[in-house]
Design an enzyme around this catalytic site. Structure first.
Site, PDB file in Angstrom:
ATOM      1  N   CYS A   1      74.608  65.775  82.838  1.00 24.27           N
ATOM      2  CA  CYS A   1      75.686  66.672  83.265  1.00 24.27           C
ATOM      3  C   CYS A   1      75.154  67.523  84.417  1.00 24.27           C
ATOM      4  O   CYS A   1      74.112  68.160  84.282  1.00 24.27           O
ATOM      5  CB  CYS A   1      76.132  67.565  82.114  1.00 24.27           C
ATOM      6  SG  CYS A   1      77.276  68.863  82.654  1.00 24.27           S
TER       7      CYS A   1
ATOM      8  N   ASN B   1      76.393  59.501  85.846  1.00 25.20           N
ATOM      9  CA  ASN B   1      77.225  60.671  85.588  1.00 25.20           C
ATOM     10  C   ASN B   1      77.831  61.090  86.937  1.00 25.20           C
ATOM     11  O   ASN B   1      77.653  60.397  87.938  1.00 25.20           O
ATOM     12  CB  ASN B   1      76.380  61.793  84.966  1.00 25.20           C
ATOM     13  CG  ASN B   1      77.227  62.764  84.133  1.00 25.20           C
ATOM     14  OD1 ASN B   1      78.286  63.215  84.566  1.00 25.20           O
ATOM     15  ND2 ASN B   1      76.754  63.088  82.943  1.00 25.20           N
TER      16      ASN B   1
END
Lengths: 308, 269
Positions: A129, A191
């Site tokens: 993230c 991601n």
């Protein structure tokens, strides 16, 4: 009819199309809805030890057809409250991959044990993230920590472990190699790509957090390159994710080396129906290409090419 | 796509409710909402209370950010995304409009479109006290009757608007009911109307983040309020265990209605 079945290590999947983490995962009923629509598996929201509100809005900036910028900030109800959602998701046989995030190997290990008890089919470690202090890519950008965290989880639980790595590194494939050293069963890549938006009228960043992550069609070529490079460096399966919204997007990831793919941002336009539409489209396209199965495509673009 | 707009007017509608108007050129329909951002503060979903010409939102001071919105003045800048969501069907027929508190905000433009298209309108509004009755004067020229109810009896019927609706719906014939307000109120309206076979359309509210159908913050049963709603058939909502019972806080935890409203920011000054 081409065979859509694939496998990620020991995990057999009825379709190569999975729901990506962070999409629809707050509610178990929503996860179930994606599975019932034809997803091969669904990945849960990234779950931490404690409830977390995430950042205040604005958490999203829209870029029409080419992308979406977000800094949600890992909102989640915490592992204890999330058990009920996972139970709701698994009713009726949905295959659920449990995503977890922590600050260090010990927290990942504790969460892995709790997640394993819920009956998920595999774990996905959020090491990527791009917008949470002390979490995600802030630890997942360090190959030593990637190895350490992956090993701690592998030693704790008997489930397949997928390490989701960040593209926001000079050598993302090195992070995949580090996960393999820790015993990872698969690599999920990528991601979101670190990005931001600034408003000229206001002369300030749009997102409350300032920095966020870009997803959607704009990042597909980036994801393809990362999957391509990982495929050349590791022997374990890759789950490709980043900007997939069409049949050929999915097939490109398979050709680059992915054994399965995840879909996220495209859900905003396609809804759950996207899974059934793309499943049918992939089957049709493979028939057209006279390719008998999805698995025949995995890594096929590497044949006869030099390492890039 | 987000754009920055300037507040062109501010009207204090009730002691706790303010209408802000702004120029915008994207088409908007009654029932839809925008994500309204106060730069430096949060961004909230706000139903449009004016969908034509200068767009408008009518906001009740509930939490820190909505209180901040009600303090904005002409000339202040706001961010706007949308409009999002579905809309009320304004095809001509006889509608009973049931508004609770600031819920009337989203119903008023639908009522105007209905009557302009040849439909008939009956109105029932409820509020805690007389001065908090929203848009009674805006709706009066459109309706064959406007029934009022207040919790303290300071204006109209002394009690809940649901009592008024329960009586009206058996005495008069309506083709459908539109309602927006506290969810427990909407649930009672739905129960009363379904007993006499009248379909109900409810505009519901949930905590919202992305507003484009992916983050799941506004999940309600198998639906997302931002894309599948905010207007739902009452018969659909009745089957959902969350309806009138629980909502989710910003972390995704389910909270029963009646617990303190979720906050993600310290109170703004």
């Amino acid at each position: 009819m081409a065979d859509l079945r694939t496998r990620v290590g020991a995990l057999e999947l009825r379709s190569p199309l999975l729901l990506a983490s962070g999409i629809w995962g707050e509610s178990g009923v929503s996860l179930r809805r994606a599975y019932d629509a034809g997803a091969g598996a669904v990945v849960s929201k990234s779950i931490g030890s404690e409830p977390r509100d995430g950042y205040p809005n604005p958490t999203i900036e829209e870029y029409g057809s080419w992308g979406l910028l977000n800094a949600m900030g890992l909102p989640n109800p915490g592992m204890v409250a999330y058990r009920g959602e996972l139970a709701a998701a698994r009713q009726g046989g949905a295959v659920v991959i449990g995503s977890i995030f922590g600050h260090d190997a010990s927290e990942f290990r504790t969460l892995a044990l709790a997640m394993a008890e819920t009956g998920v089919a595999a774990l996905e470690l959020n090491l990527s993230c791009p917008h949470a202090e002390g979490l995600g890519s802030e630890i997942g950008g360090d190959p030593t920590l990637v190895t350490e965290i992956t090993r701690a989880v592998k030693e704790a639980v008997p489930l397949p472990v997928w390490a989701k790595i960040t593209p926001n590194a000079a050598d993302p494939a090195a992070l995949a190699v580090a996960a393999v050293a820790g015993g990872a069963d698969a690599i999920t890549a990528i991601n979101t790509v670190r990005a931001m938006a600034i408003d000229v009228d206001l002369q300030r960043p749009v997102l409350t957090h300032g920095l966020g992550g870009l997803s959607g069609p704009a990042v597909k070529p980036i994801g393809l390159a990362v999957v391509w490079q990982i495929y050349e460096r590791v022997q374990i399966p890759i789950v490709g994710v980043g900007g997939i919204s069409t049949v050929d997007d999915a097939l490109q990831y398979l050709l680059a080396g992915a054994s399965a793919v995840q879909i996220g941002t495209a859900i905003t336009h396609g809804g759950a129906g996207l899974f059934s539409t793309l499943n049918a489209g992939i089957s049709h396209r493979l028939d057209e290409l006279k390719i008998p199965s999805v698995t025949a495509l995995i890594g096929a673009a590497h044949r006869g090419t030099q390492s890039v | 796509m987000r754009r920055i707009r300037t507040v062109t007017s501010r009207v204090q509608e009730t002691p706790s409710t303010v209408t802000l108007r702004f120029f915008d050129d994207l088409p908007a329909a009654p029932g839809q909402f925008v994500m309204l951002w106060v730069p430096g503060d949060d961004e909230l979903p706000m139903s449009l209370s004016f969908c034509e010409g200068e767009r408008g939102v009518t906001v009740k001071s509930m939490g820190a950010t909505s209180a901040h919105i009600t303090r904005l003045q002409e000339g202040d800048k706001i961010g706007v995304r949308g409009p999002y969501g579905n809309q009320f069907d304004v095809a001509p027929r006889h509608i009973l409009l049931v508004g609770g508190g600031s819920g009337t905000a989203v119903l008023a433009p639908a009522a105007e479109a209905l009557v302009r298209g040849g439909g008939e309108l009956t109105v029932a509004l409820g509020a805690t006290t007389g001065p908090e009755l929203l848009f009674a004067e805006r709706l009066r020229p459109l309706a064959d009757a406007v029934h009022l109810a207040t919790d303290d009896g300071s204006e109209g019927y002394h009690g809940f608007v649901t009592d008024v609706v329960t009586r009206l719906i058996t005495m008069q014939s309506f083709d459908a009911v539109w309602t927006c307000g506290p969810e427990v109120m909407m649930s009672k309206v739905e129960a009363a109307a379904s007993r006499v076979g009248v379909p109900v359309w409810c505009s519901v509210e949930r905590h919202m983040k992305c507003a484009v159908g992916i983050c799941d913050a506004c999940a309600l049963g198998p639906f997302h309020v931002c894309q599948d709603g905010p207007v739902f058939p009452g018969a659909t909502l009745r089957r959902l265990e969350e309806f009138a019972h629980s909502h989710r806080d910003p972390s995704g935890r389910k909270l029963p209605f009646g617990s303190p409203p979720p906050t993600t920011l310290p109170p703004s000054s």
